[in-house]
Design an enzyme around this catalytic site. Structure first.
Site, PDB file in Angstrom:
ATOM      1  N   MET A   1       3.582  -1.211  -6.997  1.00  9.82           N
ATOM      2  CA  MET A   1       4.125  -0.702  -8.259  1.00  9.82           C
ATOM      3  C   MET A   1       5.620  -0.953  -8.460  1.00  9.82           C
ATOM      4  O   MET A   1       6.190  -0.410  -9.407  1.00  9.82           O
ATOM      5  CB  MET A   1       3.823   0.799  -8.375  1.00  9.82           C
ATOM      6  CG  MET A   1       2.339   1.123  -8.377  1.00  9.82           C
ATOM      7  SD  MET A   1       1.958   2.889  -8.528  1.00  9.82           S
ATOM      8  CE  MET A   1       2.547   3.240 -10.182  1.00  9.82           C
ATOM      9  N   GLU A   2       6.266  -1.760  -7.611  1.00  6.84           N
ATOM     10  CA  GLU A   2       7.716  -1.918  -7.737  1.00  6.84           C
ATOM     11  C   GLU A   2       8.245  -3.333  -7.552  1.00  6.84           C
ATOM     12  O   GLU A   2       9.245  -3.718  -8.173  1.00  6.84           O
ATOM     13  CB  GLU A   2       8.438  -1.010  -6.714  1.00  6.84           C
ATOM     14  CG  GLU A   2       8.234   0.462  -6.877  1.00  6.84           C
ATOM     15  CD  GLU A   2       6.987   0.973  -6.178  1.00  6.84           C
ATOM     16  OE1 GLU A   2       6.492   2.045  -6.566  1.00  6.84           O
ATOM     17  OE2 GLU A   2       6.509   0.292  -5.236  1.00  6.84           O
TER      18      GLU A   2
ATOM     19  N   GLY B   1      -1.764  -1.941  -1.810  1.00 10.60           N
ATOM     20  CA  GLY B   1      -3.209  -2.071  -1.725  1.00 10.60           C
ATOM     21  C   GLY B   1      -3.594  -3.527  -1.516  1.00 10.60           C
ATOM     22  O   GLY B   1      -2.890  -4.441  -1.960  1.00 10.60           O
TER      23      GLY B   1
ATOM     24  N   GLU C   1       8.298   5.465   3.888  1.00  6.73           N
ATOM     25  CA  GLU C   1       8.384   4.015   4.014  1.00  6.73           C
ATOM     26  C   GLU C   1       9.741   3.555   4.566  1.00  6.73           C
ATOM     27  O   GLU C   1       9.925   2.378   4.851  1.00  6.73           O
ATOM     28  CB  GLU C   1       8.141   3.363   2.653  1.00  6.73           C
ATOM     29  CG  GLU C   1       6.750   3.636   2.102  1.00  6.73           C
ATOM     30  CD  GLU C   1       6.611   3.213   0.655  1.00  6.73           C
ATOM     31  OE1 GLU C   1       5.531   2.722   0.300  1.00  6.73           O
ATOM     32  OE2 GLU C   1       7.575   3.381  -0.128  1.00  6.73           O
TER      33      GLU C   1
ATOM     34  N   ILE D   1      -3.800   1.205  -8.444  1.00  2.84           N
ATOM     35  CA  ILE D   1      -5.107   0.549  -8.523  1.00  2.84           C
ATOM     36  C   ILE D   1      -6.077   1.225  -7.556  1.00  2.84           C
ATOM     37  O   ILE D   1      -5.887   1.174  -6.341  1.00  2.84           O
ATOM     38  CB  ILE D   1      -4.986  -0.954  -8.189  1.00  2.84           C
ATOM     39  CG1 ILE D   1      -3.959  -1.630  -9.111  1.00  2.84           C
ATOM     40  CG2 ILE D   1      -6.343  -1.629  -8.310  1.00  2.84           C
ATOM     41  CD1 ILE D   1      -4.293  -1.583 -10.576  1.00  2.84           C
TER      42      ILE D   1
ATOM     43  N   ASP E   1      -4.422   0.505   1.879  1.00  6.07           N
ATOM     44  CA  ASP E   1      -5.731   0.834   1.321  1.00  6.07           C
ATOM     45  C   ASP E   1      -6.328  -0.425   0.705  1.00  6.07           C
ATOM     46  O   ASP E   1      -5.660  -1.456   0.587  1.00  6.07           O
ATOM     47  CB  ASP E   1      -5.601   1.934   0.261  1.00  6.07           C
ATOM     48  CG  ASP E   1      -4.678   1.527  -0.888  1.00  6.07           C
ATOM     49  OD1 ASP E   1      -5.166   0.875  -1.834  1.00  6.07           O
ATOM     50  OD2 ASP E   1      -3.468   1.826  -0.833  1.00  6.07           O
TER      51      ASP E   1
END
Length: 235
Positions: free
Chosen positions: A179-180, A78, A12, A158, A203
């Site tokens: 998640m961050e 996501g 990333e 997820i 995704d």
């Protein structure tokens, strides 16, 4: 401006260190921080690893040890909405911790004793990131779209339709899940540091998410992050 740039995974942030002028590395707290000039902006790049605690620790060190004045988190996420497709870019206008629930002591999503649930990003950073993202997509003649709005973070990957449906019911404005970002938002809120979060959709947060995520990160994510941040720094 001294800009802290955080990503969870190396892909990333691929290419940013190589683009730095006069890079200097320092290992602290099991993380490698690289300071230098990115297109004339004083910057510090670091990989946080995955999850809210890892991200919060990294953001705190950037402020306390490296003296950054602004923070950007860049990475993948996501989709949290049917109108947000793989390859699209989401620039956060606010972030919420979707797994924060201290009820009945506090309302769901409230961060106890802060008076906050949805933490707003810095308006100017967000505007600049949105412009940089739009320019990147236009210059590359890419079909994906840029969106601005709510991103939710939690210590869960997820990957079930039932999970994303439940989150969407609770947070109707939701555009993306990761998640961050919201952990970085809380750190920046408490330090008074302007921050922005930009995510490329990897995704659909469903049963295919794990396969789609790894393929996207390895083949696409780095090009997006590099292109958008180059546009941002060069402005």
């Amino acid at each position: 401006m001294r800009l802290g740039i955080i990503s969870a995974l190396a892909e990333e942030q691929y290419g940013l260190i190589e683009a730095m002028q006069g890079p200097a590395k320092l290992i602290h707290g099991m993380r490698e921080y690289t300071a230098g000039k990115l297109w004339e902006i004083d910057a510090v790049c670091v990989l946080s690893r995955i999850g809210k605690v890892a991200a919060a620790m990294t953001a705190s060190i950037l402020v306390e040890k490296f003296g950054v004045t602004h923070i950007i988190f860049t990475g993948v996420a996501g989709s949290g909405d049917l109108g947000v497709r793989v390859g699209d870019i989401v620039v956060a206008e606010s972030l919420v911790q979707h797994d924060m629930d201290a009820s009945p002591l506090f309302p769901r999503f409230d961060i106890p004793l802060t008076g906050q649930s949805h933490i707003a990003t810095d308006r100017e950073l967000t505007r600049r990131l949105a412009v940089a993202a739009r320019e990147f997509l236009e210059n590359e003649a890419l079909a994906p779209q840029m969106h601005r709005g709510l991103i939710a973070s939690g210590d869960q990957f997820i990957n079930k339709r039932s999970q994303i449906s439940a989150l969407k019911d609770a947070l109707p404005d939701l555009l993306a899940v990761e998640m961050e970002g919201a952990a970085v938002a809380q750190v920046c809120f408490e330090f008074g540091i302007p921050f922005g979060v930009i995510r490329t959709i990897s995704d659909n947060a469903n049963e295919d998410a794990a396969v789609d995520f790894m393929h996207f990160v390895q083949t696409v994510a780095s090009r997006y992050a590099f292109g958008v941040l180059k546009n941002f720094c060069a402005r």
